[in-house]
Design an enzyme around this catalytic site. Structure first.
Site, short mmCIF file in Angstrom:
data_model
loop_
_atom_site.label_atom_id
_atom_site.label_comp_id
_atom_site.label_asym_id
_atom_site.label_seq_id
_atom_site.Cartn_x
_atom_site.Cartn_y
_atom_site.Cartn_z
N TYR A 152 0.84 -1.21 0.00
CA TYR A 152 0.00 0.00 0.00
C TYR A 152 0.88 1.26 0.00
CZ TYR A 152 -3.50 3.43 1.55
OH TYR A 152 -4.32 4.53 1.64
N ALA A 154 3.97 1.63 -0.90
CA ALA A 154 4.72 1.77 -2.16
C ALA A 154 3.80 2.28 -3.27
CB ALA A 154 5.33 0.43 -2.55
N ILE A 185 -8.54 8.71 8.32
CA ILE A 185 -9.86 9.27 8.03
C ILE A 185 -10.92 8.22 8.37
CG2 ILE A 185 -11.29 10.35 6.22
CD1 ILE A 185 -8.61 11.87 6.73
P1 NAP Z 1 -13.31 3.30 1.16
O1 NAP Z 1 -14.28 3.90 2.07
O2 NAP Z 1 -12.86 1.89 1.36
O3 NAP Z 1 -13.86 3.46 -0.35
C1 NAP Z 1 -13.11 2.96 -1.41
C2 NAP Z 1 -13.75 3.41 -2.70
O4 NAP Z 1 -12.92 2.96 -3.77
C3 NAP Z 1 -15.13 2.80 -2.90
O5 NAP Z 1 -15.96 3.75 -3.50
C4 NAP Z 1 -14.85 1.64 -3.87
O6 NAP Z 1 -15.93 1.38 -4.75
C5 NAP Z 1 -13.71 2.22 -4.67
N1 NAP Z 1 -12.92 1.18 -5.34
C6 NAP Z 1 -12.17 0.20 -4.79
N2 NAP Z 1 -11.62 -0.57 -5.74
C7 NAP Z 1 -12.03 -0.04 -6.93
C8 NAP Z 1 -11.79 -0.38 -8.27
N3 NAP Z 1 -11.02 -1.42 -8.62
N4 NAP Z 1 -12.37 0.38 -9.25
C9 NAP Z 1 -13.16 1.44 -8.92
N5 NAP Z 1 -13.42 1.80 -7.66
C10 NAP Z 1 -12.87 1.06 -6.68
O7 NAP Z 1 -11.96 4.15 1.11
P2 NAP Z 1 -11.63 5.67 1.48
O8 NAP Z 1 -11.13 5.68 2.87
O9 NAP Z 1 -12.74 6.55 1.09
O10 NAP Z 1 -10.37 5.87 0.54
C11 NAP Z 1 -10.40 6.65 -0.64
C12 NAP Z 1 -8.96 6.92 -1.06
O11 NAP Z 1 -8.30 7.61 0.00
C13 NAP Z 1 -8.16 5.66 -1.30
O12 NAP Z 1 -7.31 5.84 -2.41
C14 NAP Z 1 -7.36 5.49 -0.03
O13 NAP Z 1 -6.17 4.78 -0.24
C15 NAP Z 1 -7.10 6.94 0.32
N6 NAP Z 1 -6.78 7.14 1.74
C16 NAP Z 1 -7.66 6.81 2.71
C17 NAP Z 1 -7.31 7.01 4.04
C18 NAP Z 1 -8.22 6.67 5.17
O14 NAP Z 1 -7.76 6.72 6.35
N7 NAP Z 1 -9.48 6.31 4.96
C19 NAP Z 1 -6.05 7.54 4.36
C20 NAP Z 1 -5.17 7.86 3.34
C21 NAP Z 1 -5.55 7.65 2.02
P3 NAP Z 1 -17.04 0.19 -4.56
O15 NAP Z 1 -17.53 0.28 -3.14
O16 NAP Z 1 -18.08 0.56 -5.57
O17 NAP Z 1 -16.36 -1.10 -4.88
#
Ligand code: NAP
Length: 244
Positions: A152, A154, A185
């Site tokens: 993740y 990387a 988050i």
């Molecule tokens: P989340 O609640 O798990 O939501 C992930 C989203 O990505 C969902 O809408 C999911 O869609 C979509 N997704 C996953 N695989 C996909 C694919 N192959 N094609 C299209 N859509 C896909 O995650 P989040 O926390 O909102 O994270 C959003 C971004 O922020 C990510 O890139 C994550 O790495 C980054 N981030 C999050 C945090 C944190 O603490 N939450 C911290 C740093 C960075 P479906 O449900 O429709 O499958």
């Protein structure tokens, strides 16, 4: 005329909050989802209530053909996409020695190739119009690295390199490329983390709270705005001061 934004992974979490923020600010919104059809469709209907056009589009971002079809459909229905938010992502906590080749490849297919696929699909029209905003959602772990999240971390570091390099290449075409590096988050992505660990993470955050999807959405919206027209190639941390 309204600008149109395409947000990947907008069915839940940060992407969903970003979709709402853009709609409230007069953007048409293409809501990409992979599996959560109902959530994405409900969101698009809700966003139509803000007086903008919004629709849900299924595509696994790692699938180049599906991404191309999604962009074709979204541009036909909502207009030229001038803002792309590469937000879709997956995470996994696992010892490095247990990361199989399959797990490693999937992490990069979604988190890095997904951004490559979507950016290539968006770029030619942005270059033609000499205007575009690309915002990649990385992570603070892409800056500092996280134990038990090597693949993740990387993949998120790769997005930062992607951002800097592309910013240099397309600046002359009026396109900015930036990164957001969220901290911890409160979304489904962290639902497996125990309350005790979350409390520890909160205590290590100078602002002393877990971030909200809306905290991140506000920064994404800013980077898409004209106020950010002289900012490119940057990584903006939205982490309550966790990484200093
Ligand atoms: P989340 O609640 O798990 O939501 C992930 C989203 O990505 C969902 O809408 C999911 O869609 C979509 N997704 C996953 N695989 C996909 C694919 N192959 N094609 C299209 N859509 C896909 O995650 P989040 O926390 O909102 O994270 C959003 C971004 O922020 C990510 O890139 C994550 O790495 C980054 N981030 C999050 C945090 C944190 O603490 N939450 C911290 C740093 C960075 P479906 O449900 O429709 O499958």
């Amino acid at each position: 005329m309204n600008q149109t934004v395409l947000i990947t992974g907008a069915s839940r979490g940060i992407g969903r909050a970003a979709a709402a923020a853009f709609a409230r600010n007069g953007y048409n919104v293409a809501v990409n989802y992979c599996k959560s059809k109902e959530k994405a469709t409900d969101l698009a209907n809700e966003l139509n209530g803000y007086g903008v056009m919004a629709a849900a589009y299924q595509a696994d971002v790692s699938d180049k053909t599906a991404v191309g079809e999604m962009f074709g459909k979204a541009e036909q229905e909502l207009g030229r996409i001038s803002v792309l938010v590469n937000n879709a992502g997956i995470a996994e906590q696992i010892l490095f020695s247990d990361i199989t080749e399959e797990k490693w490849d999937r992490m990069f297919a979604v988190n890095v190739k997904g951004a490559y696929n979507c950016t290539q699909a968006a770029l030619s029209s942005m270059i033609h119009e000499k205007y575009g905003r690309i915002i990649n959602v990385s992570s603070m772990w892409g800056i500092s690295g996280a134990s038990c999240e090597v693949h993740y971390s990387a993949s998120k570091a790769a997005l930062i390199g992607f951002t800097k390099a592309l910013a240099k290449e397309v600046g002359l075409s009026g396109i900015t490329v930036n990164c957001i590096a969220p901290g911890v988050i409160g979304t489904d992505m962290n639902s497996a983390i125990s309350g005790e660990i979350l409390e520890e993470l909160k205590e290590n955050t100078p602002i002393n709270r877990i971030g909200t999807p809306e905290d991140v959405a506000a920064a994404i919206l800013f980077l898409a705005s004209d106020k950010a027209s002289f900012i490119t190639g940057q990584t903006l941390s939205v982490d309550g001061g966790f990484i200093l």
